[in-house]
Design an enzyme around this catalytic site. Structure first.
Site, PDB file in Angstrom:
ATOM      1  N   ASP A 122       1.090  -1.157  -0.020  1.00  0.00           N
ATOM      2  CA  ASP A 122       0.169   0.185  -0.025  1.00  0.00           C
ATOM      3  C   ASP A 122       1.512   1.600   0.344  1.00  0.00           C
ATOM      4  OD1 ASP A 122      -1.700   2.710   0.898  1.00  0.00           O
ATOM      5  OD2 ASP A 122      -2.954   1.357   2.260  1.00  0.00           O
ATOM      6  N   TYR A 138      -9.896  15.311  -2.891  1.00  0.00           N
ATOM      7  CA  TYR A 138      -9.048  14.074  -4.356  1.00  0.00           C
ATOM      8  C   TYR A 138      -8.229  15.688  -4.821  1.00  0.00           C
ATOM      9  CZ  TYR A 138      -8.215  11.432  -8.605  1.00  0.00           C
ATOM     10  OH  TYR A 138      -8.046  11.077  -9.996  1.00  0.00           O
TER      11      TYR A 138
END
Ligand SMILES: NC(=O)c1ccc[n+]([C@@H]2O[C@H](COP(=O)([O-])OP(=O)(O)OC[C@H]3O[C@@H](n4cnc5c(N)ncnc54)[C@H](O)[C@@H]3O)[C@@H](O)[C@H]2O)c1
Length: 264
Positions: free
Chosen positions: A67, A167
């Site tokens: 990750d 984002y």
């Protein structure tokens, strides 16, 4: 004829390369003489399938799970990659969207959620880029040869996108980070650039559109070239920025977006 996009045997690490844009970038780099491609994904089976595709074409590739928002995991991945294939000469920070474990609250207005939800975006799109860049820099400098760092951002980060504030902020932050990295690493012959992409047909986007042609038609009204991007539209630019053909380009953000927005 010589291939101006030849990668001269540089080892490449592509994050989130188990599908979509990252997969195509990994395939492009492998096809242009990368010394090996590290195919990273949070989902190991996806990474393994892409590494296998590369090997089936005669390239060299390994699949590594990590990750990218987890710095310890990223450091371990880069150590293993370097031990197996040699130091990384090309890093492509591609893993993005809402990351490995998206919060269920992402559709709510950001002011009705908090850092835990925002971190779905900031973890992968900002810290992921910083983690991977930090982990590869010592080896990249140590190669004493040209190095390349390319980060996939979004036109949301240049233009704004209603409802995607966290984002967009993370992507704009990643581009700002890359500009400073470019200034710091220039003296080592390492370039750092970003590619800002817009609607691109990948599994993530196809899931969002859920096959509704009306939604797609409305979205495409904002594009000069009225089709979604294809992963190879993006991979072409990344390959160029990874090659010596781009050696006088650094600290820039290139839109690859069908004319959704125009850069000055
Ligand atoms: N597809 C688009 O329309 C679009 C538009 C603008 C920007 N982007 C950006 O382009 C990049 C690629 O997008 P895509 O649509 O191909 O993505 P995708 O979601 O289809 O695939 C991304 C891959 O990354 C992996 N991944 C997710 N989080 C990860 C993590 N934390 N660590 C490691 N791997 C992880 C996923 O498992 C997946 O296999 C992303 O940075 C995205 O933000 C995409």
């Amino acid at each position: 004829m010589t291939d101006i996009l030849d990668l001269a045997g540089r080892v490449a690490l592509v994050t989130g390369a188990g599908q979509g844009v990252g997969r195509q970038i990994a395939l492009h780099l492998a096809a242009h003489n990368a010394g090996g491609v590290v195919v990273n994904d949070f989902v190991l089976a996806r990474a393994e399938a892409v590494a296998e595709e590369i090997r089936a074409e005669g390239g060299k590739a390994i699949a590594l799970q990590a990750d990218v928002s987890d710095f310890a995991a990223v450091k371990a991945m880069v150590a293993e990659a370097s031990a197996t294939l040699g130091p990384i000469g090309v890093l492509v920070n591609n893993a993005g969207n809402a990351g490995a474990n998206p919060s269920p609250d992402l559709a709510k207005p950001f002011w009705e959620t908090g850092p835990e939800a925002w971190n779905s975006f900031i973890g992968v799109n900002f810290y992921g880029v910083m983690n991977c860049t930090a982990a590869v820099i010592p080896g990249m400098i140590g190669r004493r040869a040209p190095g390349r760092i390319v980060t996939i951002i979004s036109d949301a980060g240049r233009w704004g996108d209603a409802g995607l504030e966290a984002y967009a902020g993370a992507k704009a932050g990643a581009a700002g980070f890359m500009r400073s990295v470019a200034r710091t690493l220039g003296r080592y012959d390492i370039t750092a650039n970003s590619v800002a992409i817009a609607l691109t047909a990948t599994p993530a986007v196809e899931r969002q559109l859920q096959g509704d042609p009306e939604v797609l038609k409305r979205m495409l009204e904002k594009y000069i070239v009225r089709r979604p991007g294809r992963p190879d539209d993006i991979a072409n630019m990344v390959l160029f920025l990874a090659s010596d053909a781009s050696s006088w380009i650094t600290g820039q953000t290139y839109p690859v977006n069908g004319g959704f927005s125009l850069a000055l």
